[in-house]
Design an enzyme around this catalytic site. Structure first.
Site, PDB file in Angstrom:
ATOM      1  CG  ASN A   1      -2.281  -0.579   0.942  1.00  0.00           C
ATOM      2  OD1 ASN A   1      -2.778  -0.495  -0.175  1.00  0.00           O
ATOM      3  ND2 ASN A   1      -2.893  -1.183   1.944  1.00  0.00           N
TER       4      ASN A   1
ATOM      5  CB  CYS B   1      -4.382  -8.391   2.682  1.00  0.00           C
ATOM      6  SG  CYS B   1      -5.793  -9.319   2.045  1.00  0.00           S
ATOM      7  CG  PHE B   2       0.532 -10.180   4.647  1.00  0.00           C
ATOM      8  CD1 PHE B   2       0.263 -10.543   5.954  1.00  0.00           C
ATOM      9  CD2 PHE B   2       0.389 -11.126   3.651  1.00  0.00           C
ATOM     10  CE1 PHE B   2      -0.139 -11.849   6.255  1.00  0.00           C
ATOM     11  CE2 PHE B   2      -0.008 -12.418   3.941  1.00  0.00           C
ATOM     12  CZ  PHE B   2      -0.272 -12.785   5.251  1.00  0.00           C
ATOM     13  CB  CYS B   3      -0.009  -3.362   4.037  1.00  0.00           C
ATOM     14  SG  CYS B   3      -0.423  -3.019   5.749  1.00  0.00           S
ATOM     15  CG  ASN B   4       0.966  -6.853  -1.711  1.00  0.00           C
ATOM     16  OD1 ASN B   4       0.285  -6.637  -2.700  1.00  0.00           O
ATOM     17  ND2 ASN B   4       2.253  -7.132  -1.778  1.00  0.00           N
TER      18      ASN B   4
END
Length: 811
Positions: free
Chosen positions: A144, A429-432
């Protein structure tokens, strides 16, 4: 392959036969076992598998940092004193170390220190020379913090374009799939001839932080030399292309070689490299690219001169000096050389081989898992990325588990149980978001539907509409060991793999069926009221019922100044706030060991005139507050600023109107500030059975553990009958009052807090034991939730419950 439930010595022997040349730093001064034993003693008993989030600092590293800072005088570098000059020397040395890590020539690249990798990305985005003819192109698999650059581009009239890679007829050919062009401003028409140079930016990660897929760095040269290959001759490929490489994750095990792959901007994070310091990153900028950045703001440190009352400023000419606003975090910069000392004794190549061997072992073992019925148990993401655009996999393993019936195991369930087993990993989602939707197969409609259902980052809605909303991620660091991977795999097998029935008995919920026996008498042994959410309750011999359950139960709550509802999960000290209501006097009494005076709150007054709305567990409530004196008392009691609120609604309003999943179980009746339902019932026999299981564990022989019913914060405690028989009840009567069962209560880590002698003790019990035999579909159940089925009687005296009343389960 040795099965994951084999003895560790046997499994390690086979692992070393396959990976012994890569594992453990055989050519370094110290091997992995020595490193773990001497530099990571704090990991004893724990398994840390979130190195993609933040790797761990070495204790030897921290000792060197402390010695350095405690023996050297470092001053502000914006001076000419001896201490300042010493600081300047350390900063310049640190710049060279960072450039050396990426094999970047100091003549060609500059190292700009920032407050983190995200700040470095932000710097590029806001200073890039965007125009209405520019294009910001980025791979769908980006963090992100990279995608956020899009806002700067779109606001300047530029186009934004996400791309992905697909199979080509020839394995060596990179074939691109384009997502729709994004354009926020139509003020500039692209077919008009631009008046000046066009600058475009292409961004991609060296390693995807979701899947661990490593990108082929040839993309840098392709974009810079022949962008039409990626854009198929589109008008958006006109102009000069610059490349931004996000190496925040990839640099820890596979730093880019900038002498070969000349990216214009490279982003680095130091806590991803060696754990400490946090809050420090770097932007490596090619000289020609850095000169094109257009920075507006100036500050102390970035100007040679300015005049306060006229529009005059002379900026400093050096690249680093012009972009490093204010005083650098010079003590943190001084610390990074000690991190590099650790890495240099191992070398990046050895670290890459070591961590990759552990990741390969974990992937292979997960892929081999089968349930007793033959159903595959694990789906790993990123394995199919064998295209020319990719370059293998890093030390990340991202996956989801399936049950024997083919349904998905929620990622949060895995994280929750892993934590109880002393294993730290990450889910979500691990900022992805691009990689997440790509690998999980989530369409735009799926994503929007999930958002409408209330799903946001870091919540517990991990399965929606039959699909995972995130994944489980384990990631290895330079200090990870085979034992870490082995313990993790044994946790997965013991917790999630359906084994033959003879070994499964302790895994599933066991409800005792009393059919055929004379049903023993059951009695209500305790009634407990909790006026203030998460504060201590009080026992009574009898208490009136209301349309919300027990009268006044959880009718108040505490809220922090940043609008966070306070609970014992985050503020365990709330349990020391004692409450009691005197119905005759109409007063709520509150006491705290932190407050000298007892607080008296009148049930019919004390409220302020202010009314506001708050949301609690997908419910909206009208609430009223109190005066500053009461709020100050509670702020002192919990040790942080907060204020007291009381429910003022005739009924709460459900926010999640489309019946999508939410934490709240009771959707039909009025609720106070409860999590799931009006009432919670606990059986003394069920508690007794739990205690027997707790004390049957080998580790409990010397220190037996026992919990009582109050650990679970029940409203009603009953005695009589077999353990867990309440699971099968559809409802019950207490005296003449009828209650409907809404099913089992899902337990969380809050029951692991033990309050003794004014102190809070944390452990993994009893939740870990409950997880072994009371878990179903991601929930660890203990006790049942009830809804009071109120009647039309108007005499308040007839709507009471009394200790000693008989309890009659519904047939």
């Amino acid at each position: 392959m040795t099965p994951p439930n084999a003895k560790m010595d046997t499994a390690k022997h086979q692992f070393l036969q396959e990976f012994g040349d890569s594992y453990g730093y055989p050519n370094a001064p110290n091997n992995i076992d020595h490193i773990r034993a001497t530099q990571f003693k704090r990991l004893d008993g724990s398994v840390y598998l979130d190195h993609a989030g933040a790797t761990l600092y070495s204790e030897l590293q921290m000792e060197a940092i402390f010695k350095d800072l405690s023996t050297t005088l470092y001053g502000n570098p914006h001076s000419q004193s001896n201490s300042s000059l010493a600081t300047s020397d350390v900063i310049e040395d640190a710049r060279h170390q960072v450039l050396k890590l990426c094999n970047a020539s100091p003549k060609e690249y500059k190292c700009i220190f920032t407050s983190g990798a995200t700040a470095a990305l932000k710097l590029v985005g806001e200073a890039f020379p965007w125009s209405g003819h520019s294009t910001f192109m980025y791979t769908i698999e980006n963090h992100n913090s990279v995608i956020g650059i899009r806002e700067y581009a779109l606001n300047k009239g530029a186009a934004a374009l996400a791309i992905d890679f697909k199979e080509a007829a020839e394995s060596s050919v990179i074939k691109v799939s384009h997502h729709p062009i994004q354009k926020r401003s139509e003020a500039t028409v692209l077919d008009k001839q631009p008046t000046g140079e066009i600058y475009n930016l292409f961004a991609f990660p060296s390693e995807c932080n979701f899947s661990g897929v490593r990108f082929n760095l040839d993309l840098i040269n392709i974009v810079k030399e022949d962008s039409e290959k990626l854009l198929d001759g589109s008008q958006h490929c006109r102009g000069n292309w610059m490349v931004l490489l996000d190496a925040a994750k990839g640099c820890s095990t596979d730093p880019p070689d900038l002498s070969t792959y000349k990216a214009d901007f490279v982003v680095i994070s130091f806590y991803k490299l060696f754990g400490y310091p946090t809050g420090l990153g770097a932007l490596l900028a090619r000289n020609e690219a850095a000169k094109l950045l257009k920075k507006s703001y100036f500050s102390g440190g970035t100007v040679a001169a300015s005049i306060a009352d006229i529009d005059f400023v002379k900026r400093r000419e050096g690249i680093e000096e012009s972009f490093e606003d204010g005083t650098l975090s010079f003590l943190s910069i001084a610390a990074i050389r000690h991190g590099f000392d650790i890495l240099n004794t191992l070398t990046p190549l050895s670290i890459s081989r070591h961590t990759s061997s552990l990741a390969r072992y974990t992937r292979n073992t997960l892929l081999a898992l089968r349930h007793a019925n033959g159903q595959e148990a694990c789906v790993i993401y990123g394995l199919e990325c064998l295209k020319a655009a990719y370059n293998g996999l890093g030390p990340i393993v991202s996956f989801n588990l399936k049950r024997a019936d083919g349904s998905w195991v929620g990622p949060r369930e895995v994280e929750k149980l892993a934590s109880l087993s002393g294993i730290q990993l990450r889910t979500g989602c691990f900022c992805n978001p691009g990689a997440c939707s790509k690998y999980l197969g989530l369409s735009h409609a799926d994503l929007l539907s999930n958002i409408e259902a209330g799903h946001v980052c870091w919540d517990d809605l991990d399965i929606l509409h039959g699909k995972p909303t995130g994944a489980v991620r384990v990631s290895f660091g330079y200090m990870s060991t085979f034992e870490d991977a082995w313990r993790f795999m044994n946790f997965i097998v013991s917790s999630f793999i359906l084994l033959p029935s003879s070994t499964l008995k302790s895994r599933s919920i066991q409800s005792t069926n009393e059919g055929g026996k004379t049903t023993p008498e059951r009695y209500l042994t305790s009634v407990v009221v909790y006026p203030i959410k998460s504060c201590a309750g009080f026992k009574v011999d009898s208490w009136p019922l209301s349309s919300t359950g027990l009268l006044y139960d959880r009718e108040w709550l505490l809220k922090s100044m940043n609008d966070e509802i306070l609970t014992q999960k985050k503020v365990p000290e709330m349990n020391f706030i004692a409450t009691k209501i005197d119905l005759k006097t109409g007063i709520l009494y509150v006491e705290s060991p932190r407050c000298k005076e007892k607080l008296l709150i009148e049930l019919k007054s004390n409220l302020s005139a202010a009314v506001e709305e708050i949301n609690v567990h997908a419910q909206r409530y009208e609430v009223m507050g109190y005066d500053n004196k009461i709020d100050t008392w509670f702020s002192n009691a919990v040790g942080r600023p907060c204020y007291l609120l009381r429910s003022n609604s005739i009924s709460c309003t459900r926010l999640n109107r489309n019946q999508n999943p939410s934490i709240c179980r009771d959707l039909k009746t009025r609720l106070n500030f409860v999590n799931e339902a009006q009432l919670l019932l606990i059986s003394e026999e069920s508690v007794s059975d739990l205690n027997q299981r707790l004390n049957s564990k080998e580790e409990s022989v010397e220190s037996p553990m026992e919990v009582d019913a109050m650990r679970f914060r029940p409203n009603l405690v009953i005695s009589g009958g077999a353990p867990y028989v309440e699971d099968s009840w559809s409802g019950l009567k207490i005296g003449k009052r009828h209650f409907t069962s809404l099913g089992g209560c899902n337990r969380c880590q809050m029951i692991n807090l033990n309050y003794r002698a004014g102190e809070v003790e944390r452990s993994n019990e009893p939740l870990a034991t409950l997880a072994a035999y009371r878990r179903t579909k991601g929930k660890i159940l203990f006790g049942i939730l009830l809804r009071y089925e109120g009647d039309n009687e108007t005499e308040e005296e007839t709507s009471w419950v009394h200790v000693g009343q008989e309890v009659y389960p519904d047939a």
